[in-house]
Design a protein around this motif. Sequence first.
Motif, PDB file in Angstrom:
ATOM      1  N   GLU A   1       0.826  -1.212   0.000  1.00  0.00           N
ATOM      2  CA  GLU A   1       0.000   0.000   0.000  1.00  0.00           C
ATOM      3  C   GLU A   1       0.858   1.260   0.000  1.00  0.00           C
ATOM      4  O   GLU A   1       0.538   2.250  -0.663  1.00  0.00           O
ATOM      5  N   LEU A   2       1.961   1.216   0.721  1.00  0.00           N
ATOM      6  CA  LEU A   2       2.866   2.373   0.746  1.00  0.00           C
ATOM      7  C   LEU A   2       3.524   2.584  -0.613  1.00  0.00           C
ATOM      8  O   LEU A   2       3.737   3.734  -1.038  1.00  0.00           O
ATOM      9  N   ILE A   3       3.863   1.513  -1.301  1.00  0.00           N
ATOM     10  CA  ILE A   3       4.439   1.627  -2.639  1.00  0.00           C
ATOM     11  C   ILE A   3       3.423   2.266  -3.579  1.00  0.00           C
ATOM     12  O   ILE A   3       3.757   3.177  -4.356  1.00  0.00           O
ATOM     13  N   GLN A   4       2.177   1.819  -3.522  1.00  0.00           N
ATOM     14  CA  GLN A   4       1.135   2.400  -4.358  1.00  0.00           C
ATOM     15  C   GLN A   4       0.954   3.888  -4.049  1.00  0.00           C
ATOM     16  O   GLN A   4       0.815   4.715  -4.956  1.00  0.00           O
ATOM     17  N   ALA A   5       0.988   4.240  -2.769  1.00  0.00           N
ATOM     18  CA  ALA A   5       0.831   5.637  -2.375  1.00  0.00           C
ATOM     19  C   ALA A   5       2.006   6.483  -2.857  1.00  0.00           C
ATOM     20  O   ALA A   5       1.819   7.649  -3.245  1.00  0.00           O
ATOM     21  N   SER A   6       3.208   5.927  -2.841  1.00  0.00           N
ATOM     22  CA  SER A   6       4.385   6.700  -3.278  1.00  0.00           C
ATOM     23  C   SER A   6       4.307   7.008  -4.769  1.00  0.00           C
ATOM     24  O   SER A   6       4.698   8.102  -5.204  1.00  0.00           O
ATOM     25  N   VAL A   7       3.818   6.063  -5.565  1.00  0.00           N
ATOM     26  CA  VAL A   7       3.681   6.307  -6.998  1.00  0.00           C
ATOM     27  C   VAL A   7       2.553   7.302  -7.260  1.00  0.00           C
ATOM     28  O   VAL A   7       2.667   8.172  -8.134  1.00  0.00           O
ATOM     29  N   ALA A   8       1.460   7.194  -6.495  1.00  0.00           N
ATOM     30  CA  ALA A   8       0.372   8.161  -6.642  1.00  0.00           C
ATOM     31  C   ALA A   8       0.855   9.568  -6.303  1.00  0.00           C
ATOM     32  O   ALA A   8       0.478  10.544  -6.967  1.00  0.00           O
ATOM     33  N   LYS A   9       1.707   9.685  -5.291  1.00  0.00           N
ATOM     34  CA  LYS A   9       2.297  10.986  -4.944  1.00  0.00           C
ATOM     35  C   LYS A   9       3.118  11.523  -6.107  1.00  0.00           C
ATOM     36  O   LYS A   9       3.019  12.713  -6.458  1.00  0.00           O
TER      37      LYS A   9
END
Length: 410
Positions: free
Chosen positions: A212-220
Motif C-alpha cells: 500500500e505504501l508503494i502504491q501511495a508513493s507512486v500516486a504521490k
Amino acid sequence: MSSSAKSNPPEWRAYPRADGRKGIRNVVVVAYLVECAHHVSRRIVSQVDDLDVHLIGFPGCFPNDYASRMMRAVCTHPNVGAVLLVSLGCESMDRDALQQAIVDSGRPAELLVIQENGGTASTIAEGVRRVRQLRDTLAGAATVPMGVDELVVGTICGGSDGTSGITANPAVGRCFDALVADGAACVFEETGELIGCENIMAERAATPELGELIQASVAKAERYYRTMGFGSFAPGNADGGLTTQEEKSMGAYSKSGSSAISGLIKPGDIPPAGGLYLLDVVPDGEPRFGFPNIADNAEIVEMIACGCHLTLFTTGRGSVVGSAISPVIKICANPETYERLSEDMDINAGKILTGQASLDELGEEIYRRVFAVAGGERSLSEALGHQEFILTYKSFEPIGPACLPLRQVN
C-alpha cells in the motif's frame, strides 16, 4: 545465470568503518558548503589532480534539512576516508555540526573558511596542502575481507531509448536477482518513472502494508508531475524510439528483477539488510522545489546517500557521466550507441539484439563486473575522472516502520 555465479560469490578487500560498514574505495572528499566556495574547492581538487580526490557540494545559501542530511550521509559514506570542508563563512550550512558528524564517524575532517583564510589564492594553497596531508594519512590504510552480503548496489537508467527495456534494463534485473540471492542490498528508483507499475510492485511487496505504501508513493509522484505540468518522458526518449510513458515505465521497472521488495526508502535511508529496496525520490508535501531531480546524477547522489557502493547505469542514447564517491558502471542498451561511445561504456548489452548473448549471459557479465569494480578495478567513468555531483533543495518526511517490515531488531 549460471549456478556457478550464484553458488560461489567472491570476497574482496575493503576499508572498515567505525559504523560497521565497509568501503570499496578510500577517497578524500573536498566539499563546498555554498556555491560561493565552489570555485575555490574545484581549484583545490584540480591542482591535487588525483582520481581519489573528489569534489562535492551544496550550492544553496539558505538552510534545508534535506541538504544537511544528504551532506552528512555522503561525507560519511563507506567509500569516503577523509573530508575537507570549504566554507565561504556566511552561508547557512552548519559547518561545525557537519565537521563534528564526520569526526564522530571516525574520519579525519578539516575545515577551511575563505573569509578567515585570506581569500581565494591563499585558501586554494592551504586546501591543496591539507588534501595532500589527508591522502598521506590514508595511504596504506588497513583492509579487511568484504562479502557480497555487505554490498549495496543501486541502479538508474538515463538517456533511455527503444532498446533499453529489452536489453540493458532486464539484464540488470537478472543481475539484481543474483545479488539479492547472495544477500546484497539492491536499490532501484524512481517512482516518477514507475507510474503504471505500482500494482505490480505492490504484489511483490514483502507485506500488504508495504504494498500500500508503494502504491501511495507512486500516486504521490503522479500528482507531483501533474502539478508541475510535465513528466519524466523526455524528448530524447521519443527520438530514441520510445512511444509512451507506459513503455518507458515498464522498461525502467525491468531493472528491479523479480525478487520480493523488502522495503521502501527515501534519500539518506540505509537498507538495514540484504534485499530489494525501492527508493522514493519525489519530495513529500506540495510541489515547491521544481522538477524532482534535474538530472540523472541527482538521483545517483541520493542512492549514494543510501549507502550504495556503486551504481549500474543503463543507457540507450548514451550518457557519459559518472559520479563522485561511488563508481558508476555504464551498461549500453543499443549496439550502435556502444560502437560510437565504447570508451565510456563498460558493457555492451546490445549484444542481446545482435544475437551474441542472452539476457542471462548479460546478467552474469554485469554480475561479474560488479565484483571486479568492488574489488578495486576502476569503471570507465571512474578512470576517465567523471565526478558529477548535484544536490538541490527537497523535503521529506521520515519513513515509518511499515516501510521496512523485515528490519532486524538487534
